[in-house]
Design an enzyme around this catalytic site. Structure first.
Site, PDB file in Angstrom:
ATOM      1  CB  ALA A   1      -0.904   0.006   1.225  1.00 51.21           C
ATOM      2  CE  LYS A   2       5.715   0.367  -3.371  1.00 52.44           C
ATOM      3  NZ  LYS A   2       4.871  -0.711  -3.897  1.00 52.44           N
ATOM      4  NE  ARG A   3      -2.974   3.465   1.694  1.00 49.34           N
ATOM      5  CZ  ARG A   3      -3.168   2.914   0.498  1.00 49.34           C
ATOM      6  NH1 ARG A   3      -2.180   2.839  -0.370  1.00 49.34           N
ATOM      7  NH2 ARG A   3      -4.361   2.446   0.154  1.00 49.34           N
TER       8      ARG A   3
END
Lengths: 275, 275
Positions: free
Chosen positions: B95-97
């Site tokens: 998700a690369k949050r």
């Protein structure tokens, strides 16, 4: 929405306020929990109450994702409501996305096409091919994290590269990206003293400035050092507006807070001879 | 899932393969489009066919978000299916949050509680207080972007700070974060020559390595320079496995590709005397 339309709205409303819709079921008025979709019911009331005083709305996507499907539905309804009822409002998906090329294209489609947001916030760490896919959409904008308003900003963003701090390198490099004119930048209001340096690198870009209010930034300082001939600023307030009260008159209280900020903005716009 | 359970799975299956579920309706076999939920139907078939050869699944969230509500539903069903049918699989929300503290907490809840993923990928740009909220969950893991496999990685990640390249500073700083033992790191396989340096900074951490296969990384090189006494590697392949064929026997073709990679991994594990 193109930049000219945004600037026109700012001048017409004498406001460059962005209202952050960080909607949290633990914080909204209790009576709304009886509604079928409490998140949307809250957002709709806040939007109706504050729209006269702001030019942009920024749902932080984390708050919607946290509620799974229900959250996602509420987000769809919220952006749909904004697009239909207040199409003059600039919409920002505060999503802080960024991935390799084909995956960034997916995110761009999700937020620009499926949801029809005008813009999205983007993390720069993965570089050019993670940002450019967001810049391929006409009249859509990517808002790149440059210097954020949190303490952790000092972990890397202000680290000095051989010649420059990292965030300056991010700004300077991003201006070389294809369709860079569609870029805006996130700059934390709590770091207004950095704004002079930032304006040397991106003299005309719009800056999305969080951190006024709850996070302690000064609107006056932001305007003094960050305003351009075309205003070039969107100042966000989330908690300070939407959770001003949590009784039956929460929406009117939100309107009052929004109006107070707009009044300050009007004064700053006049001081700069922009309205 | 705790690290010990992951390591036990790797040794039992003689595989450290992660299958990326980047499910794209334009690429899945046409006959699946007649299913009520084509994304989930595809994922289920791919999972059933490949689970014997891998220890982890990684849906890239962008692919699901791009389909709005329907995509989110398919994601819920996919993680639900994995948790119920194959609880021994390590699950990664790609998700690369990353956001300021209270917002990162929201993302953590979304992916660790609402969806029950074992781990999530995180962008480091916003620093400590954007990462630590993900480390507060027992037996859950944050996988920090360190050195990614795309061209844009050279925009900032390999830029030299006064003393070190940025990605090394990210690695070194992250090891000082609270609960840092729950951190893993993304390291692009296409940069296997960097692995020696990386292992000096994080000698024991698990690395999630994308870019083997379609992006051209070498599994052998990754193992030579990146493997630890506890393996310390999860190697991902997405398109190379799930889109091996797109006719009726797509799942068997995916199984064959997964098995081939697992066979290579087994050889590497034996070469390192780990199985």
């Amino acid at each position: 929405m193109n930049i000219a339309a945004l600037i026109a709205q700012i001048k017409k409303k004498q406001s460059f306020l962005c209202v952050g819709l960080d909607t949290d079921l633990d914080k909204i008025p209790k009576h709304l929990l009886r509604e079928e979709d409490p998140i949307f019911a809250f957002n709709k009331a806040i939007i109706d109450a504050t729209q006269a005083y702001c030019v942009a709305y920024k749902p932080n996507i984390a708050f919607y994702e946290a509620y799974g499907l229900e959250g996602w539905k509420a987000l769809e309804k919220t952006i749909g409501y904004l697009n239909t009822k207040y199409p003059e409002q600039f919409t920002i998906a505060d999503a802080k996305r960024g991935d390799i090329g084909n995956t960034s294209t997916r995110y761009a489609k999700a937020f620009f096409e499926t949801l029809n947001f005008d813009s999205i916030t983007i993390a720069p760490y993965m570089g050019k091919d993670s940002v450019e896919p967001f810049l391929e959409f006409e009249d859509k904008h990517a808002i790149l994290l440059a210097l954020t308003s949190n303490k952790g900003a000092f972990d890397f963003q202000t680290k000095r590269l051989k010649n420059e701090e990292l965030y300056k390198e991010v700004l300077a490099t991003a201006t070389t990206y294809k369709n860079a004119e569609r870029l805006m930048f996130v700059v934390g209001a709590t770091k207004a003293n950095y704004l002079t340096d930032i304006r040397k690198i991106v003299p005309n870009s719009f800056l999305l400035v969080p951190g006024v209010g709850a996070q302690g930034g000064s609107l006056k300082e932001v305007c003094t050092y960050g305003m351009t001939d075309n205003v070039g600023l969107l100042v966000n307030s989330s908690r300070g507006i939407i959770y001003a009260e949590n009784g039956n008159d929460f929406a009117q209280a939100a309107a009052a807070k929004a109006k107070a900020l707009q009044t300050e903005m009007k004064a700053e716009l006049k001081r700069a001879n922009l309205v």
